[in-house]
Design a protein around this motif. Structure first.
Motif, PDB file in Angstrom:
ATOM      1  N   ARG A  63       0.058  12.751  23.430  1.00  0.00           N
ATOM      2  CA  ARG A  63       0.491  12.522  24.809  1.00  0.00           C
ATOM      3  C   ARG A  63       0.570  11.021  25.024  1.00  0.00           C
ATOM      4  NH1 ARG A  63      -2.952  17.045  25.594  1.00  0.00           N
ATOM      5  NH2 ARG A  63      -1.927  18.708  26.741  1.00  0.00           N
ATOM      6  N   GLY A  64       1.558  10.586  25.782  1.00  0.00           N
ATOM      7  CA  GLY A  64       1.652   9.163  26.074  1.00  0.00           C
ATOM      8  C   GLY A  64       2.928   8.813  26.790  1.00  0.00           C
ATOM      9  N   ARG A  65       3.180   7.522  26.872  1.00  0.00           N
ATOM     10  CA  ARG A  65       4.365   6.992  27.543  1.00  0.00           C
ATOM     11  C   ARG A  65       5.349   6.548  26.472  1.00  0.00           C
ATOM     12  NH1 ARG A  65       4.560   5.906  32.617  1.00  0.00           N
ATOM     13  NH2 ARG A  65       2.325   5.676  32.821  1.00  0.00           N
ATOM     14  N   THR A  66       6.614   6.781  26.739  1.00  0.00           N
ATOM     15  CA  THR A  66       7.646   6.460  25.749  1.00  0.00           C
ATOM     16  C   THR A  66       8.083   5.003  25.818  1.00  0.00           C
ATOM     17  OG1 THR A  66       9.373   7.165  27.269  1.00  0.00           O
ATOM     18  CG2 THR A  66       8.567   8.806  25.691  1.00  0.00           C
ATOM     19  N   VAL A  67       8.544   4.517  24.682  1.00  0.00           N
ATOM     20  CA  VAL A  67       9.090   3.167  24.553  1.00  0.00           C
ATOM     21  C   VAL A  67      10.439   3.292  23.854  1.00  0.00           C
ATOM     22  CG1 VAL A  67       8.754   0.880  23.566  1.00  0.00           C
ATOM     23  CG2 VAL A  67       6.769   2.192  24.333  1.00  0.00           C
ATOM     24  N   ALA A  68      11.495   2.810  24.499  1.00  0.00           N
ATOM     25  CA  ALA A  68      12.841   2.872  23.925  1.00  0.00           C
ATOM     26  C   ALA A  68      13.100   1.609  23.121  1.00  0.00           C
ATOM     27  CB  ALA A  68      13.878   3.017  25.028  1.00  0.00           C
ATOM     28  N   ILE A  69      13.636   1.774  21.917  1.00  0.00           N
ATOM     29  CA  ILE A  69      13.971   0.654  21.039  1.00  0.00           C
ATOM     30  C   ILE A  69      15.452   0.753  20.710  1.00  0.00           C
ATOM     31  CG2 ILE A  69      13.485  -0.468  18.842  1.00  0.00           C
ATOM     32  CD1 ILE A  69      10.751   1.058  18.913  1.00  0.00           C
ATOM     33  N   HIS A  70      16.217  -0.216  21.198  1.00  0.00           N
ATOM     34  CA  HIS A  70      17.668  -0.203  21.009  1.00  0.00           C
ATOM     35  C   HIS A  70      18.022  -1.060  19.798  1.00  0.00           C
ATOM     36  CE1 HIS A  70      21.797   0.360  22.154  1.00  0.00           C
ATOM     37  NE2 HIS A  70      22.013  -0.942  22.057  1.00  0.00           N
ATOM     38  N   GLY A  71      18.864  -0.533  18.953  1.00  0.00           N
ATOM     39  CA  GLY A  71      19.308  -1.270  17.765  1.00  0.00           C
ATOM     40  C   GLY A  71      20.460  -0.532  17.131  1.00  0.00           C
ATOM     41  N   SER A  72      20.672  -0.754  15.835  1.00  0.00           N
ATOM     42  CA  SER A  72      21.751  -0.031  15.157  1.00  0.00           C
ATOM     43  C   SER A  72      21.443   1.470  15.151  1.00  0.00           C
ATOM     44  CB  SER A  72      21.925  -0.548  13.733  1.00  0.00           C
ATOM     45  OG  SER A  72      20.712  -0.409  13.019  1.00  0.00           O
ATOM     46  N   LEU A  73      20.163   1.787  15.185  1.00  0.00           N
ATOM     47  CA  LEU A  73      19.698   3.166  15.310  1.00  0.00           C
ATOM     48  C   LEU A  73      18.765   3.196  16.516  1.00  0.00           C
ATOM     49  CD1 LEU A  73      19.430   6.035  14.030  1.00  0.00           C
ATOM     50  CD2 LEU A  73      17.456   5.152  12.810  1.00  0.00           C
ATOM     51  N   ASP A  74      19.185   3.840  17.604  1.00  0.00           N
ATOM     52  CA  ASP A  74      18.330   3.925  18.790  1.00  0.00           C
ATOM     53  C   ASP A  74      17.121   4.792  18.467  1.00  0.00           C
ATOM     54  OD1 ASP A  74      20.124   2.417  20.248  1.00  0.00           O
ATOM     55  OD2 ASP A  74      21.111   4.162  21.151  1.00  0.00           O
ATOM     56  N   GLN A  75      15.952   4.343  18.941  1.00  0.00           N
ATOM     57  CA  GLN A  75      14.724   5.088  18.687  1.00  0.00           C
ATOM     58  C   GLN A  75      13.893   5.176  19.953  1.00  0.00           C
ATOM     59  OE1 GLN A  75      12.437   3.824  15.265  1.00  0.00           O
ATOM     60  NE2 GLN A  75      14.227   2.770  14.448  1.00  0.00           N
ATOM     61  N   LEU A  76      13.115   6.206  20.021  1.00  0.00           N
ATOM     62  CA  LEU A  76      12.151   6.378  21.094  1.00  0.00           C
ATOM     63  C   LEU A  76      10.814   6.641  20.425  1.00  0.00           C
ATOM     64  CD1 LEU A  76      12.291   6.582  24.259  1.00  0.00           C
ATOM     65  CD2 LEU A  76      12.060   9.036  23.922  1.00  0.00           C
ATOM     66  N   THR A  77       9.801   5.869  20.799  1.00  0.00           N
ATOM     67  CA  THR A  77       8.462   6.061  20.245  1.00  0.00           C
ATOM     68  C   THR A  77       7.497   6.333  21.391  1.00  0.00           C
ATOM     69  OG1 THR A  77       7.861   3.725  20.369  1.00  0.00           O
ATOM     70  CG2 THR A  77       8.931   4.452  18.339  1.00  0.00           C
TER      71      THR A  77
END
Length: 140
Positions: free
Chosen positions: A91-105
């Motif tokens: 459980r937690g809060r998401t962090v969006a990482i934008h780049g050549s491959l978008d990621q959500l951690t």
């Protein structure tokens, strides 16, 4: 969905144990129970309120978000419950990482939760079995 009194009581005792400066490092269940039972009702009620708040923060209503088509801003800073393929619940809060491959951690976890290539839908990253988003919080 209400919280039952037994869950609240167990959580309250766990909070009590964590906040107590014990004479011995690892008190047994008998010592814990005797000390908890000896506390004034005012202390036990205050600890139960903390326990209820902590448990309720983990039982919010899922958001029927269609995350496969959502944009980065919609997914960023959301509260989530994710389950790994081996059954571990995160459980937690998401962090969006934008780049050549978008990621959500999830904050504090480096393994991606969701991934997408430009122009494609989001997909669960390997190692994850399920993902539930909760209503976006008002906190900034």
């Amino acid at each position: 969905m209400g919280l039952d009194a037994d869950r609240i009581e167990k959580a309250a005792i766990a909070i009590f144990v964590a906040q107590t400066n014990w004479a011995t490092p690892n008190p047994d269940n008998r010592q814990i129970r005797e000390w908890w039972d000896a506390q004034p009702d005012m202390v036990k009620d205050a600890t139960r309120r903390l326990a209820r708040a902590a448990l309720e923060s983990q039982t919010g209503e899922p958001d029927p978000l269609e995350w496969a088509d959502a944009d980065m801003e919609t997914l960023d800073s959301r509260t989530v419950k994710a389950v790994t393929k081996d059954g571990t619940i995160v459980r937690g809060r998401t962090v969006a990482i934008h780049g050549s491959l978008d990621q959500l951690t999830v904050e504090g976890i480096l393994q991606p939760l969701l991934m997408r290539l430009p122009g494609e839908h989001w997909r669960l990253a390997s190692g994850w079995k399920s993902l539930v988003f909760y209503d976006k919080t008002k906190e900034q």
